[in-house]
Scaffold this motif. Structure first.
Motif, PDB file in Angstrom:
ATOM      1  N   UNK A 200     -98.960 -25.827  18.097  1.00 54.48           N
ATOM      2  CA  UNK A 200     -97.539 -25.458  17.959  1.00 54.48           C
ATOM      3  C   UNK A 200     -97.240 -24.579  16.750  1.00 54.48           C
ATOM      4  N   UNK A 201     -97.823 -24.869  15.585  1.00 50.33           N
ATOM      5  CA  UNK A 201     -97.501 -24.179  14.328  1.00 50.33           C
ATOM      6  C   UNK A 201     -95.992 -23.973  14.250  1.00 50.33           C
ATOM      7  N   UNK A 202     -95.273 -25.065  14.242  1.00 49.46           N
ATOM      8  CA  UNK A 202     -93.816 -25.031  14.466  1.00 49.46           C
ATOM      9  C   UNK A 202     -93.004 -25.636  13.339  1.00 49.46           C
ATOM     10  N   UNK A 203     -93.675 -26.060  12.275  1.00 52.79           N
ATOM     11  CA  UNK A 203     -92.953 -26.747  11.222  1.00 52.79           C
ATOM     12  C   UNK A 203     -92.368 -28.072  11.672  1.00 52.79           C
ATOM     13  N   UNK A 204     -92.843 -28.573  12.813  1.00 52.74           N
ATOM     14  CA  UNK A 204     -92.372 -29.853  13.327  1.00 52.74           C
ATOM     15  C   UNK A 204     -91.145 -29.782  14.196  1.00 52.74           C
TER      16      UNK A 204
ATOM     17  N   UNK B 181     -81.162 -23.989  19.945  1.00 51.79           N
ATOM     18  CA  UNK B 181     -80.994 -22.889  18.998  1.00 51.79           C
ATOM     19  C   UNK B 181     -81.371 -23.314  17.584  1.00 51.79           C
ATOM     20  N   UNK B 182     -80.943 -24.522  17.188  1.00 48.64           N
ATOM     21  CA  UNK B 182     -81.277 -24.998  15.845  1.00 48.64           C
ATOM     22  C   UNK B 182     -82.789 -25.160  15.672  1.00 48.64           C
ATOM     23  N   UNK B 183     -83.397 -25.753  16.641  1.00 46.70           N
ATOM     24  CA  UNK B 183     -84.838 -25.997  16.525  1.00 46.70           C
ATOM     25  C   UNK B 183     -85.628 -24.685  16.578  1.00 46.70           C
ATOM     26  N   UNK B 184     -85.229 -23.788  17.454  1.00 46.94           N
ATOM     27  CA  UNK B 184     -85.939 -22.505  17.567  1.00 46.94           C
ATOM     28  C   UNK B 184     -85.785 -21.698  16.281  1.00 46.94           C
ATOM     29  N   UNK B 185     -84.613 -21.707  15.708  1.00 40.45           N
ATOM     30  CA  UNK B 185     -84.403 -20.983  14.453  1.00 40.45           C
ATOM     31  C   UNK B 185     -85.234 -21.602  13.330  1.00 40.45           C
ATOM     32  N   UNK B 186     -85.330 -22.909  13.308  1.00 46.66           N
ATOM     33  CA  UNK B 186     -86.151 -23.576  12.287  1.00 46.66           C
ATOM     34  C   UNK B 186     -87.632 -23.197  12.442  1.00 46.66           C
TER      35      UNK B 186
ATOM     36  N   UNK C  13     -88.710 -20.340  13.698  1.00 48.04           N
ATOM     37  CA  UNK C  13     -88.814 -18.952  13.255  1.00 48.04           C
ATOM     38  C   UNK C  13     -88.943 -18.865  11.738  1.00 48.04           C
ATOM     39  N   UNK C  14     -88.108 -19.623  11.016  1.00 48.42           N
ATOM     40  CA  UNK C  14     -88.145 -19.587   9.555  1.00 48.42           C
ATOM     41  C   UNK C  14     -89.474 -20.144   9.028  1.00 48.42           C
ATOM     42  N   UNK C  15     -89.949 -21.198   9.656  1.00 49.15           N
ATOM     43  CA  UNK C  15     -91.220 -21.797   9.208  1.00 49.15           C
ATOM     44  C   UNK C  15     -92.367 -20.819   9.371  1.00 49.15           C
ATOM     45  N   UNK C  16     -92.379 -20.079  10.468  1.00 50.81           N
ATOM     46  CA  UNK C  16     -93.473 -19.124  10.696  1.00 50.81           C
ATOM     47  C   UNK C  16     -93.365 -17.924   9.762  1.00 50.81           C
ATOM     48  N   UNK C  17     -92.164 -17.479   9.510  1.00 57.73           N
ATOM     49  CA  UNK C  17     -92.006 -16.360   8.576  1.00 57.73           C
ATOM     50  C   UNK C  17     -92.456 -16.719   7.166  1.00 57.73           C
ATOM     51  N   UNK C  18     -92.384 -18.005   6.834  1.00 59.56           N
ATOM     52  CA  UNK C  18     -92.795 -18.455   5.505  1.00 59.56           C
ATOM     53  C   UNK C  18     -94.300 -18.671   5.388  1.00 59.56           C
ATOM     54  N   UNK C  19     -95.010 -18.543   6.508  1.00 60.51           N
ATOM     55  CA  UNK C  19     -96.458 -18.788   6.493  1.00 60.51           C
ATOM     56  C   UNK C  19     -97.188 -17.685   5.725  1.00 60.51           C
ATOM     57  N   UNK C  20     -98.302 -18.049   5.114  1.00 54.49           N
ATOM     58  CA  UNK C  20     -99.154 -17.068   4.441  1.00 54.49           C
ATOM     59  C   UNK C  20    -100.088 -16.357   5.421  1.00 54.49           C
TER      60      UNK C  20
END
Length: 626
Positions: free
Chosen positions: A347-351, A408-413, A415-422
């Motif tokens: 998933x790599x979804x931030x949960x 929408x809330x979960x999908x946006x969360x 997106x933010x988690x993946x953008x923060x990935x190294x």
């Protein structure tokens, strides 16, 4: 004890057991300290030299022969480069004195008085901790009594000093001991540098020496030490050196410098006489560059009983009587008609795509989201039947996603988690945050195995799942698998291969399909053989159903499977093993591996060490020791 074991608190007495007892469990783990009881020392030194000396003495039927035997004993020189408080050296010296005493007694019976020749200065040791080194010296002197000179015990880091300065290799007969048991993940920076220096002069091209445990550094130093001399070596080591990725490095390294394994004890639980002793499984490996008599392989089917010895034609690095092959990674199974084995979906979804039990009710209350809730299994959920779910939005339309505030809330969360990935590849997938990053969901009924499982279970429990059940990335999936494949992957033959070839996560088995599943030399049965295996495989499944409410983890608890399930697996094993050997059933994994490695060599076309290794007989190019 050896490199990296300083700063110990004083002990009340200087016995090996007392030295270990002054240390906490954490400190023993950090320093790799495991002292040895006498019975286990003898497992090392008997096949190394004691048995052969006893046989020679038994054939000495004259005074001249007995005198020559005593002279031979006097010429032996032993080195323990990790001597700790001297237990290996004390027992080895005692055995030399015992053999000498028997020779003198027999000469006396023939009217000849032979002088004692065995002396303490024939044994040498290296130890980093001054207190333990002093304990070794005192223990040896106490063993010798008023006779015998002084042992040479050098205080120093055995991986940073030249062993020739302690005992020149030209004079050495045997090098033996119990190097520190420190896994790669537990090494200090100093120990990592010790290991690097030990391998510095060796040709490790194509290997991964940086993945080896600390004890392997002593093998590396031995390779250099004995390159020009007929020294024989025997070390106790953690069994991890003969499994998975570490075996893929150690075996070719020994082979390219012309070493062979002369004898070995396969994995058994190590014990010391100290209180609070550490628990670890070990092997004993005896090796040299010369032919040293018949090869000997020992197995311990009963950990509390005596080892069982068997002759061998060749002992490979997996400690099996089989060819020196190192299974290569493959992308397809080593047989026709088998499904691919792949990791599940990641998933790599931030949960936020995974629905935990406490959130399940709220998600199910959303009329849109509930349509896409699926059961979601990682290894733990498969084994223990734990409830877990995920949002599987592969078929959700943009309009549906937009009409659900919860989605929408979960999908946006996500997106933010993946953008923060190294990780750049993860950041790139922020554009599709409603999907798992790695999609490998089977479209048909599939078989699933945990990627990581306890090495103590009889098998790695497998289960059939429907395509609506989402497999996580900690599962290995086999789409379209049938009862035949289930039977093979729940058999003793498969598990013998896995225990030898698979990697490890701590002490647990870690499956990689390209290295375990795709290299397994599947049998080629006739229709009747296949039917028999399928029938017994269904018998295992039927027996499981007879325990409703029991999870796979409970059914395959290593502390005790239900008897009915154990019998069902026994029956399955007999049918599978019959396809590999029409004779009597195999008794041990050593027997199974002998057949499996021979079949693998024939099927894969590999007749010697692989993985880019040059021919045997290389030379050490440098010996830089700061």
């Amino acid at each position: 004890m050896a490199a990296g074991r300083a700063n110990l608190q004083p002990a009340v007495t200087v016995t090996p057991e007392r030295v270990e007892e002054t240390m906490s469990a954490a400190e023993r783990r950090r320093l790799g300290v495991h002292y040895t009881n006498e019975a286990f020392v003898l497992r090392t030194i008997r096949p190394l030299f004691v048995d052969e000396l006893e046989a020679t003495l038994a054939q000495a039927d004259s005074v001249d022969a007995l005198r020559a035997f005593v002279e031979r004993l006097a010429g032996l020189r032993l080195l323990d480069p990790s001597c700790g408080a001297g237990h290996f050296l004390v027992v080895a010296y005692r055995e030399l004195r015992r053999l000498e005493g028997e020779a003198l007694r027999r000469a006396s019976d023939r009217g000849a008085a032979l002088a004692r020749r065995v002396r303490l200065d024939q044994v040498c040791g290296i130890e980093i901790d001054p207190r333990a080194a002093e304990a070794a010296r005192l223990a040896l002197e106490a063993e010798a009594g008023a006779e015998g000179g002084a042992p040479r015990i050098v205080v120093g880091n055995a991986l940073r000093i030249d062993w020739n300065e302690v005992l020149p290799a030209a004079r050495a007969s045997f090098v033996l001991g119990n190097p520190p048991f420190v896994g790669t993940a537990w090494m200090s920076p100093e120990q990592q540098e010790d290991r690097r220096l030990a391998f510095e002069g060796l040709d490790t091209r194509g290997l991964h020496a940086g993945r080896l445990d600390y004890a392997a550094a002593f093998f590396a130093r031995a390779v250099a030490y004995g390159e020009d001399h007929p020294v024989r070596f025997a070390f106790v080591a953690t069994n991890s050196l003969t499994q998975g990725e570490q075996a893929r490095c150690l075996g070719p390294l020994l082979g390219r410098y012309g070493y062979r394994i002369d004898f070995a004890h396969r994995s058994f639980p190590w014990a010391s006489d100290s209180k609070g002793k550490a628990k670890v499984h070990v092997v004993v490996i005896g090796f040299s560059r010369r032919k040293a008599g018949p090869l000997r392989l020992f197995d311990s089917p009963d950990p509390r009983g005596a080892p069982v010895e068997r002759p061998a034609t060749n002992i490979n690095v997996y400690l099996a009587d089989g060819p020196d092959v190192i299974p290569r990674k493959r992308n397809t199974p080593l047989g026709s008609g088998y499904p691919p084995g792949t990791k599940g979906n990641q998933p790599t979804d931030g949960g936020h795509l995974v629905v935990e039990p406490e959130d399940h009710a709220a998600v199910m209350a959303d009329p849109i989201a509930r349509r896409y809730v699926r059961r979601y299994l990682q290894a733990s959920e498969l084994l223990w039947d734990e409830p877990r779910f995920c949002l599987w939005l592969e078929g959700a339309s943009p309009e549906e996603r937009a009409s659900s505030p919860l989605l929408q809330r979960r999908i946006e969360a996500v997106r933010r988690a993946r953008l923060a990935s190294r990780t750049p590849s993860v950041r790139a997938l922020a554009d599709t945050p409603w999907l798992f990053t790695q999609l490998r969901q089977p479209r048909v009924r599939y078989l699933a195995l945990p990627e990581v499982s306890s090495e103590n279970r009889r098998v790695i429990p497998a289960a059939f799942l429907e395509p609506e059940v989402i497999a996580g990335n900690k599962l290995i999936t086999f789409p379209g698998a049938d009862a035949w494949l289930f039977g093979i992957l729940q058999s003793s033959m498969w598990m013998a291969w896995v225990r030898a070839v698979a990697g490890r996560m701590k002490s647990d088995i870690s499956l990689a399909p390209h290295l375990t599943y795709c290299t397994f030399p599947f049998p080629e049965p006739d229709a009747e053989g296949r039917r028999r295996v399928e029938a017994k495989a269904r018998g295992v499944l039927d027996t499981r159903r007879g325990f409703p409410g029991k999870s796979l983890g409970e059914l395959y608890d290593p502390r005790g499977m239900p008897e009915a399930l154990a019998r069902a697996h026994d029956e399955l094993d007999r049918e599978v093993e019959a396809l590999f050997d029409a004779g009597k059933p195999f008794e041990t994994d050593a027997d199974r591996l002998a057949v499996l490695f021979t079949r693998y060599a024939a099927r894969a076309g590999e007749a010697a060490f692989t993985a880019g290794c040059p021919k045997r007989g290389g030379r050490v190019t440098a010996r830089t020791v700061p």
